[in-house]
Scaffold this motif. Structure first.
Motif, PDB file in Angstrom:
ATOM      1  N   ILE A  37       0.905  12.957   8.359  1.00 31.01           N
ATOM      2  CA  ILE A  37       0.449  12.988   7.122  1.00 31.01           C
ATOM      3  C   ILE A  37       0.724  11.477   6.319  1.00 31.01           C
ATOM      4  O   ILE A  37      -0.022  11.078   5.525  1.00 31.01           O
ATOM      5  CB  ILE A  37       1.141  14.201   6.220  1.00 31.01           C
ATOM      6  N   VAL A  38       1.970  10.967   6.695  1.00 29.80           N
ATOM      7  CA  VAL A  38       2.426   9.709   6.083  1.00 29.80           C
ATOM      8  C   VAL A  38       1.457   8.795   6.531  1.00 29.80           C
ATOM      9  O   VAL A  38       1.115   7.678   5.778  1.00 29.80           O
ATOM     10  CB  VAL A  38       3.945   9.443   6.181  1.00 29.80           C
ATOM     11  N   GLU A  39       1.087   8.661   7.977  1.00 26.10           N
ATOM     12  CA  GLU A  39       0.224   7.768   8.399  1.00 26.10           C
ATOM     13  C   GLU A  39      -1.313   7.733   7.723  1.00 26.10           C
ATOM     14  O   GLU A  39      -1.900   6.567   7.462  1.00 26.10           O
ATOM     15  CB  GLU A  39       0.193   7.626   9.754  1.00 26.10           C
ATOM     16  N   ASP A  40      -1.702   8.958   7.607  1.00 29.44           N
ATOM     17  CA  ASP A  40      -3.107   9.386   6.999  1.00 29.44           C
ATOM     18  C   ASP A  40      -3.100   8.834   5.627  1.00 29.44           C
ATOM     19  O   ASP A  40      -4.122   8.133   5.256  1.00 29.44           O
ATOM     20  CB  ASP A  40      -3.425  10.701   7.143  1.00 29.44           C
ATOM     21  N   ALA A  41      -1.866   9.064   4.798  1.00 29.56           N
ATOM     22  CA  ALA A  41      -1.990   8.690   3.309  1.00 29.56           C
ATOM     23  C   ALA A  41      -2.003   7.100   3.212  1.00 29.56           C
ATOM     24  O   ALA A  41      -2.664   6.511   2.362  1.00 29.56           O
ATOM     25  CB  ALA A  41      -0.779   9.305   2.758  1.00 29.56           C
ATOM     26  N   ALA A  42      -1.285   6.355   4.425  1.00 30.42           N
ATOM     27  CA  ALA A  42      -1.061   4.866   3.975  1.00 30.42           C
ATOM     28  C   ALA A  42      -2.509   4.322   4.562  1.00 30.42           C
ATOM     29  O   ALA A  42      -2.905   3.285   3.944  1.00 30.42           O
ATOM     30  CB  ALA A  42      -0.015   4.344   5.164  1.00 30.42           C
ATOM     31  N   MET A  43      -3.077   5.070   5.547  1.00 30.72           N
ATOM     32  CA  MET A  43      -4.380   4.524   6.159  1.00 30.72           C
ATOM     33  C   MET A  43      -5.510   4.487   5.058  1.00 30.72           C
ATOM     34  O   MET A  43      -6.317   3.642   4.707  1.00 30.72           O
ATOM     35  CB  MET A  43      -4.851   4.934   7.194  1.00 30.72           C
ATOM     36  N   SER A  44      -5.424   5.684   4.149  1.00 29.81           N
ATOM     37  CA  SER A  44      -6.328   5.782   2.839  1.00 29.81           C
ATOM     38  C   SER A  44      -6.047   4.966   2.110  1.00 29.81           C
ATOM     39  O   SER A  44      -7.165   4.390   1.461  1.00 29.81           O
ATOM     40  CB  SER A  44      -6.257   7.257   2.574  1.00 29.81           C
ATOM     41  N   ARG A  45      -4.684   4.491   1.594  1.00 31.65           N
ATOM     42  CA  ARG A  45      -4.596   3.551   0.587  1.00 31.65           C
ATOM     43  C   ARG A  45      -5.007   2.355   1.131  1.00 31.65           C
ATOM     44  O   ARG A  45      -5.647   1.313   0.383  1.00 31.65           O
ATOM     45  CB  ARG A  45      -3.192   3.670   0.284  1.00 31.65           C
ATOM     46  N   ALA A  46      -4.679   1.853   2.484  1.00 35.36           N
ATOM     47  CA  ALA A  46      -5.235   0.625   3.064  1.00 35.36           C
ATOM     48  C   ALA A  46      -6.772   0.338   2.779  1.00 35.36           C
ATOM     49  O   ALA A  46      -7.082  -0.632   2.656  1.00 35.36           O
ATOM     50  CB  ALA A  46      -4.653   0.351   4.340  1.00 35.36           C
ATOM     51  N   ILE A  47      -7.346   1.354   3.249  1.00 33.48           N
ATOM     52  CA  ILE A  47      -8.814   1.472   3.267  1.00 33.48           C
ATOM     53  C   ILE A  47      -9.432   1.170   1.622  1.00 33.48           C
ATOM     54  O   ILE A  47     -10.056   0.325   1.382  1.00 33.48           O
ATOM     55  CB  ILE A  47      -9.410   2.730   3.754  1.00 33.48           C
ATOM     56  N   ALA A  48      -8.616   1.851   0.811  1.00 29.58           N
ATOM     57  CA  ALA A  48      -9.191   2.078  -0.591  1.00 29.58           C
ATOM     58  C   ALA A  48      -8.822   0.468  -1.052  1.00 29.58           C
ATOM     59  O   ALA A  48      -9.576   0.044  -1.967  1.00 29.58           O
ATOM     60  CB  ALA A  48      -8.330   3.029  -1.608  1.00 29.58           C
ATOM     61  N   GLU A  49      -7.499  -0.174  -0.796  1.00 29.05           N
ATOM     62  CA  GLU A  49      -7.384  -1.419  -1.304  1.00 29.05           C
ATOM     63  C   GLU A  49      -8.354  -2.335  -0.686  1.00 29.05           C
ATOM     64  O   GLU A  49      -8.684  -3.363  -1.324  1.00 29.05           O
ATOM     65  CB  GLU A  49      -5.892  -1.630  -0.772  1.00 29.05           C
ATOM     66  N   GLY A  50      -8.707  -2.354   0.548  1.00 28.85           N
ATOM     67  CA  GLY A  50      -9.481  -3.037   1.459  1.00 28.85           C
ATOM     68  C   GLY A  50     -10.859  -3.393   0.655  1.00 28.85           C
ATOM     69  O   GLY A  50     -11.512  -4.402   0.728  1.00 28.85           O
ATOM     70  N   SER A  51     -11.244  -2.019   0.344  1.00 35.47           N
ATOM     71  CA  SER A  51     -12.791  -2.094  -0.063  1.00 35.47           C
ATOM     72  C   SER A  51     -12.881  -2.673  -1.585  1.00 35.47           C
ATOM     73  O   SER A  51     -13.946  -3.142  -1.951  1.00 35.47           O
ATOM     74  CB  SER A  51     -13.020  -0.515  -0.066  1.00 35.47           C
ATOM     75  N   ALA A  52     -11.733  -2.762  -2.258  1.00 39.71           N
ATOM     76  CA  ALA A  52     -11.846  -3.473  -3.446  1.00 39.71           C
ATOM     77  C   ALA A  52     -11.546  -4.890  -3.403  1.00 39.71           C
ATOM     78  O   ALA A  52     -11.464  -5.636  -4.570  1.00 39.71           O
ATOM     79  CB  ALA A  52     -10.711  -2.909  -4.318  1.00 39.71           C
ATOM     80  N   THR A  53     -11.359  -5.593  -2.190  1.00 40.39           N
ATOM     81  CA  THR A  53     -11.025  -6.868  -2.082  1.00 40.39           C
ATOM     82  C   THR A  53     -12.533  -7.753  -1.652  1.00 40.39           C
ATOM     83  O   THR A  53     -13.352  -6.872  -1.053  1.00 40.39           O
ATOM     84  CB  THR A  53     -10.066  -7.351  -1.040  1.00 40.39           C
ATOM     85  N   PRO A  54     -12.619  -8.924  -1.761  1.00 33.20           N
ATOM     86  CA  PRO A  54     -13.678  -9.621  -0.994  1.00 33.20           C
ATOM     87  C   PRO A  54     -13.720  -9.610   0.209  1.00 33.20           C
ATOM     88  O   PRO A  54     -12.611  -9.638   1.038  1.00 33.20           O
ATOM     89  CB  PRO A  54     -14.024 -10.985  -1.756  1.00 33.20           C
ATOM     90  N   ASN A  55     -14.848  -9.761   1.057  1.00 33.19           N
ATOM     91  CA  ASN A  55     -14.897  -9.679   2.295  1.00 33.19           C
ATOM     92  C   ASN A  55     -14.604 -11.021   2.956  1.00 33.19           C
ATOM     93  O   ASN A  55     -14.970 -12.137   2.355  1.00 33.19           O
ATOM     94  CB  ASN A  55     -16.389  -9.359   2.857  1.00 33.19           C
ATOM     95  N   VAL A  56     -14.247 -11.045   4.111  1.00 32.98           N
ATOM     96  CA  VAL A  56     -14.013 -12.591   4.748  1.00 32.98           C
ATOM     97  C   VAL A  56     -14.604 -12.485   6.019  1.00 32.98           C
ATOM     98  O   VAL A  56     -14.648 -11.405   6.731  1.00 32.98           O
ATOM     99  CB  VAL A  56     -12.559 -12.859   4.996  1.00 32.98           C
TER     100      VAL A  56
END
Length: 69
Positions: A37-56
Protein backbone atom coordinates in the motif's frame (compact mmCIF):
# COMPACT_ATOMS: atom_id res chain seq x y z
CA UNK A 1 -20.30 -28.70 8.02
CA UNK A 2 -20.77 -25.04 7.05
CA UNK A 3 -22.72 -22.71 9.31
CA UNK A 4 -25.12 -20.15 7.88
CA UNK A 5 -25.04 -16.79 9.66
CA UNK A 6 -28.33 -14.99 9.19
CA UNK A 7 -27.82 -12.02 11.51
CA UNK A 8 -25.75 -9.15 10.05
CA UNK A 9 -24.37 -8.22 13.46
CA UNK A 10 -23.25 -11.79 14.11
CA UNK A 11 -21.64 -11.94 10.65
CA UNK A 12 -19.84 -8.67 11.38
CA UNK A 13 -18.55 -10.02 14.70
CA UNK A 14 -17.37 -13.29 13.14
CA UNK A 15 -15.57 -11.33 10.41
CA UNK A 16 -13.89 -9.06 12.97
CA UNK A 17 -12.72 -12.06 14.95
CA UNK A 18 -11.32 -13.71 11.84
CA UNK A 19 -9.43 -10.54 10.93
CA UNK A 20 -8.00 -10.22 14.44
CA UNK A 21 -6.81 -13.82 14.31
CA UNK A 22 -5.24 -13.21 10.92
CA UNK A 23 -3.41 -10.14 12.21
CA UNK A 24 -2.19 -12.01 15.28
CA UNK A 25 -1.14 -15.21 13.52
CA UNK A 26 0.15 -13.88 10.19
CA UNK A 27 1.89 -10.60 10.90
CA UNK A 28 4.04 -11.20 7.83
CA UNK A 29 0.99 -11.02 5.57
CA UNK A 30 -0.18 -7.81 7.20
CA UNK A 31 3.30 -6.29 6.91
CA UNK A 32 3.53 -7.26 3.22
CA UNK A 33 0.09 -5.81 2.54
CA UNK A 34 0.92 -2.51 4.24
CA UNK A 35 4.25 -2.35 2.42
CA UNK A 36 2.47 -2.74 -0.92
CA UNK A 37 0.00 0.00 0.00
CA UNK A 38 2.79 2.43 0.91
CA UNK A 39 4.72 1.61 -2.27
CA UNK A 40 1.61 2.10 -4.42
CA UNK A 41 0.88 5.44 -2.75
CA UNK A 42 4.47 6.62 -3.28
CA UNK A 43 4.40 5.54 -6.93
CA UNK A 44 1.10 7.34 -7.51
CA UNK A 45 2.52 10.50 -5.94
CA UNK A 46 5.70 10.27 -8.03
CA UNK A 47 3.68 9.81 -11.23
CA UNK A 48 1.48 12.81 -10.38
CA UNK A 49 4.51 14.98 -9.61
CA UNK A 50 6.29 13.80 -12.75
CA UNK A 51 3.35 14.59 -14.99
CA UNK A 52 3.36 18.17 -13.68
CA UNK A 53 7.01 18.80 -14.66
CA UNK A 54 8.51 19.49 -18.08
CA UNK A 55 9.75 16.57 -20.15
CA UNK A 56 13.48 15.98 -20.60
CA UNK A 57 15.27 13.99 -23.23
CA UNK A 58 16.71 10.56 -22.68
CA UNK A 59 20.18 11.94 -23.42
CA UNK A 60 19.80 14.54 -20.65
CA UNK A 61 18.92 11.81 -18.16
CA UNK A 62 21.92 9.67 -19.11
CA UNK A 63 24.24 12.67 -19.10
CA UNK A 64 23.13 13.46 -15.57
CA UNK A 65 23.57 9.84 -14.46
CA UNK A 66 27.05 9.65 -15.98
CA UNK A 67 28.11 12.87 -14.29
CA UNK A 68 27.32 11.36 -10.88
CA UNK A 69 29.80 8.48 -11.34
Amino acid sequence: MATVIENDEKLKEVFKQAMLELFAERRDLVRDMLEEIVEDAAMSRAIAEGSATPNVSRDNVFDLLESVN
